[in-house]
Design a protein around this motif. Structure first.
Motif, PDB file in Angstrom:
ATOM      1  N   GLU A 172       0.826  -1.201   0.000  1.00 41.50           N
ATOM      2  CA  GLU A 172       0.000   0.000   0.000  1.00 41.50           C
ATOM      3  C   GLU A 172       0.865   1.258   0.000  1.00 41.50           C
ATOM      4  O   GLU A 172       0.558   2.241  -0.670  1.00 41.50           O
ATOM      5  CB  GLU A 172      -0.923  -0.013   1.215  1.00 41.50           C
ATOM      6  CG  GLU A 172      -1.947   1.104   1.231  1.00 41.50           C
ATOM      7  CD  GLU A 172      -2.919   1.007   0.080  1.00 41.50           C
ATOM      8  OE1 GLU A 172      -3.519   2.041  -0.276  1.00 41.50           O
ATOM      9  OE2 GLU A 172      -3.079  -0.086  -0.501  1.00 41.50           O
ATOM     10  N   ARG A 173       1.972   1.222   0.745  1.00 41.31           N
ATOM     11  CA  ARG A 173       2.877   2.374   0.742  1.00 41.31           C
ATOM     12  C   ARG A 173       3.491   2.590  -0.635  1.00 41.31           C
ATOM     13  O   ARG A 173       3.681   3.735  -1.062  1.00 41.31           O
ATOM     14  CB  ARG A 173       3.974   2.170   1.785  1.00 41.31           C
ATOM     15  CG  ARG A 173       3.477   2.306   3.219  1.00 41.31           C
ATOM     16  CD  ARG A 173       4.585   2.051   4.206  1.00 41.31           C
ATOM     17  NE  ARG A 173       4.113   2.235   5.576  1.00 41.31           N
ATOM     18  CZ  ARG A 173       4.847   2.008   6.657  1.00 41.31           C
ATOM     19  NH1 ARG A 173       6.094   1.591   6.523  1.00 41.31           N
ATOM     20  NH2 ARG A 173       4.330   2.192   7.853  1.00 41.31           N
ATOM     21  N   ILE A 176       0.895   4.284  -2.712  1.00 43.48           N
ATOM     22  CA  ILE A 176       0.801   5.700  -2.356  1.00 43.48           C
ATOM     23  C   ILE A 176       1.983   6.474  -2.924  1.00 43.48           C
ATOM     24  O   ILE A 176       1.839   7.597  -3.426  1.00 43.48           O
ATOM     25  CB  ILE A 176       0.727   5.845  -0.823  1.00 43.48           C
ATOM     26  CG1 ILE A 176      -0.566   5.210  -0.294  1.00 43.48           C
ATOM     27  CG2 ILE A 176       0.786   7.306  -0.413  1.00 43.48           C
ATOM     28  CD1 ILE A 176      -0.622   5.136   1.215  1.00 43.48           C
ATOM     29  N   THR A 285      -5.672  12.349  -1.800  1.00 45.20           N
ATOM     30  CA  THR A 285      -5.831  11.616  -0.544  1.00 45.20           C
ATOM     31  C   THR A 285      -7.295  11.563  -0.121  1.00 45.20           C
ATOM     32  O   THR A 285      -7.800  10.514   0.277  1.00 45.20           O
ATOM     33  CB  THR A 285      -4.989  12.272   0.556  1.00 45.20           C
ATOM     34  OG1 THR A 285      -3.608  12.258   0.167  1.00 45.20           O
ATOM     35  CG2 THR A 285      -5.137  11.530   1.873  1.00 45.20           C
ATOM     36  N   ARG A 288      -9.108   9.070  -2.398  1.00 42.31           N
ATOM     37  CA  ARG A 288      -8.809   7.667  -2.137  1.00 42.31           C
ATOM     38  C   ARG A 288      -9.465   7.183  -0.841  1.00 42.31           C
ATOM     39  O   ARG A 288      -9.931   6.034  -0.758  1.00 42.31           O
ATOM     40  CB  ARG A 288      -7.300   7.450  -2.074  1.00 42.31           C
ATOM     41  CG  ARG A 288      -6.584   7.617  -3.400  1.00 42.31           C
ATOM     42  CD  ARG A 288      -7.125   6.693  -4.452  1.00 42.31           C
ATOM     43  NE  ARG A 288      -6.329   6.738  -5.681  1.00 42.31           N
ATOM     44  CZ  ARG A 288      -6.676   6.181  -6.829  1.00 42.31           C
ATOM     45  NH1 ARG A 288      -7.838   5.559  -6.912  1.00 42.31           N
ATOM     46  NH2 ARG A 288      -5.903   6.261  -7.880  1.00 42.31           N
ATOM     47  N   GLU A 346      -2.532   4.612   6.135  1.00 44.65           N
ATOM     48  CA  GLU A 346      -1.232   4.997   5.599  1.00 44.65           C
ATOM     49  C   GLU A 346      -1.305   6.359   4.919  1.00 44.65           C
ATOM     50  O   GLU A 346      -0.409   7.193   5.075  1.00 44.65           O
ATOM     51  CB  GLU A 346      -0.745   3.930   4.603  1.00 44.65           C
ATOM     52  CG  GLU A 346      -0.355   2.616   5.240  1.00 44.65           C
ATOM     53  CD  GLU A 346       0.861   2.736   6.117  1.00 44.65           C
ATOM     54  OE1 GLU A 346       1.746   3.546   5.802  1.00 44.65           O
ATOM     55  OE2 GLU A 346       0.940   2.028   7.142  1.00 44.65           O
ATOM     56  N   ARG A 347      -2.364   6.609   4.162  1.00 47.11           N
ATOM     57  CA  ARG A 347      -2.488   7.892   3.476  1.00 47.11           C
ATOM     58  C   ARG A 347      -2.630   9.041   4.466  1.00 47.11           C
ATOM     59  O   ARG A 347      -2.043  10.109   4.288  1.00 47.11           O
ATOM     60  CB  ARG A 347      -3.692   7.856   2.540  1.00 47.11           C
ATOM     61  CG  ARG A 347      -3.524   6.924   1.372  1.00 47.11           C
ATOM     62  CD  ARG A 347      -4.762   6.912   0.496  1.00 47.11           C
ATOM     63  NE  ARG A 347      -4.627   5.923  -0.570  1.00 47.11           N
ATOM     64  CZ  ARG A 347      -3.965   6.133  -1.699  1.00 47.11           C
ATOM     65  NH1 ARG A 347      -3.405   7.305  -1.900  1.00 47.11           N
ATOM     66  NH2 ARG A 347      -3.880   5.188  -2.617  1.00 47.11           N
TER      67      ARG A 347
END
Length: 389
Positions: A172-173, A176, A285, A288, A346-347
């Motif tokens: 996921e990072r 992003i 962001t 999402r 994470e975002r």
């Protein structure tokens, strides 16, 4: 790992089973009740204190045997007899299930040593004594082996789950980072173009030293773009084709909610505040987070009424996604991987914000996010095409 009710039922069954034995067979009289409690108590304690439960079990061995010898009982209770073995098995199993190997080994050795020391040979025939000790030893070893095996399986499962969680977070990072790359690359390209064209756009020209400074800025910007492209290639991997579509933003929330409505989820969208003032990073962001939240509604609560609220303030962007319980006639919820919640967290953490996602008292689900806006950084930015002078 185990239910408390099962320990309560087992302790009660042992108390009822042993009480007639100490009253009738061992002739303990009124002392039969505390003797039965000494055997059933450690089983009940093992659910939340395995090591103290084992210590109480070992301490009960000499107490019960010594009490039988002091009362000259017709049948002296001994650790390897059925009444005590049934109470020892669950305690040893839970101890092996919840303790490290060295603790379990010490407990087994001490239990066998105390049990053999409390054996009264003269009250039992040698052949019956040997068979009883052998059966007692095998039973305790079996309980310990089963408990330790289950502990190893559980630890292996936890390790696999932890590795899977770490991998999902890293994936996921990386996703992003790829999206942020597009935003940063755009700004770096603007810097490179402005630095290259500034000497020709400034009236009257510039000195040679100033032209060299602009050339250095242009070279540094282009070098940074190359480095970011190399990093992005490493994040994508050799088989990942780079995307060319523009990144979505706040302006695309209307189309997003409309697609969710077509999927059977009634969604109400509200956007307030100066939305055009959002930076590209903040805009993507917000999009999402709302996208992941609505995807979770479609999977886990199909047909549930949902409200999406985005408020753009001077200091922060606040958004909320609330859904009611799914109607029964809407279908069956589908299991998810929980990757959406990981991605949202994470975002939000990238921008230094806060996120809460939890079930509501009414049976629905609520997602709340707050993204602080870096007004100080934006105040120093100049409009595109006008910052070179």
């Amino acid at each position: 790992m185990l239910r408390r009710l099962s320990f309560t039922v087992l302790a009660g069954a042992l108390l009822i089973f042993n009480l007639p034995f100490y009253v009738v067979t061992a002739e303990f009289g009124v002392l039969a009740v505390p003797a039965a409690v000494l055997l059933a108590g450690p089983v009940l304690m093992a659910w939340y204190r395995p090591v103290p439960a084992w210590m109480a079990m070992v301490a009960a061995m000499p107490l019960i045997t010594g009490l039988g010898m002091a009362l000259h009982a017709p049948v002296v209770p001994q650790p390897w007899l059925l009444d005590q073995t049934l109470a020892q098995l669950p305690v040893m199993y839970v101890l092996a299930l919840s303790s490290v190997r060295r603790v379990t080994i010490v407990a087994v050795v001490v239990t066998f040593a105390v049990g053999i020391a409390m054996t009264v040979p003269q009250s039992t025939a040698p052949d019956r004594l040997s068979r009883g000790l052998l059966a007692w030893t095998l039973a305790l070893l079996l309980a310990v082996v089963l408990g330790h095996a289950r502990r190893m399986r559980r630890l292996a499962t936890l390790r696999v789950a932890d590795e899977l969680g770490r991998r999902r977070i890293l994936e996921e990072r990386a996703r992003i980072a790829r999206e942020l790359h597009d935003v940063v690359a755009h700004h770096m390209s603007v810097i490179a173009v402005q630095a290259a064209s500034a000497p020709y756009r400034i009236g009257g020209g510039v000195s040679e030293e100033v032209a060299e400074e602009f050339a250095a800025i242009n070279a540094a910007a282009r070098e940074s773009l190359r480095d970011m492209r190399h990093l992005l290639g490493a994040l994508r991997g050799s088989d990942d084709v780079p995307g060319t579509a523009p990144q979505p933003g706040l302006k695309d929330l209307g189309a997003l909610t409309e697609s969710v409505r077509r999927a059977g989820v009634p969604v109400q969208l509200t956007v307030s505040g100066p939305a055009p003032s959002l930076s590209p990073v903040e805009s993507v962001t917000v999009y999402r987070i709302v996208q992941e939240a609505l995807s979770n509604v479609v999977r886990h609560a199909p047909g549930a009424r949902t409200t999406v609220s985005v408020r753009v303030g001077a200091d922060a962007v606040s958004l909320a996604v609330d859904n009611e319980p799914a109607p029964r006639a809407s279908g069956t919820a589908q299991p998810g991987s929980r990757l959406g919640l990981i991605g949202m967290r994470e975002r939000v953490e990238v921008l230094g914000g806060d996120l809460t996602a939890a079930a509501t008292d009414a049976g629905g689900f609520a997602v709340r996010a707050r993204l602080p806006r870096r007004t100080a950084d934006r105040s120093t930015e100049s409009p595109q095409g006008g910052g070179a002078g």
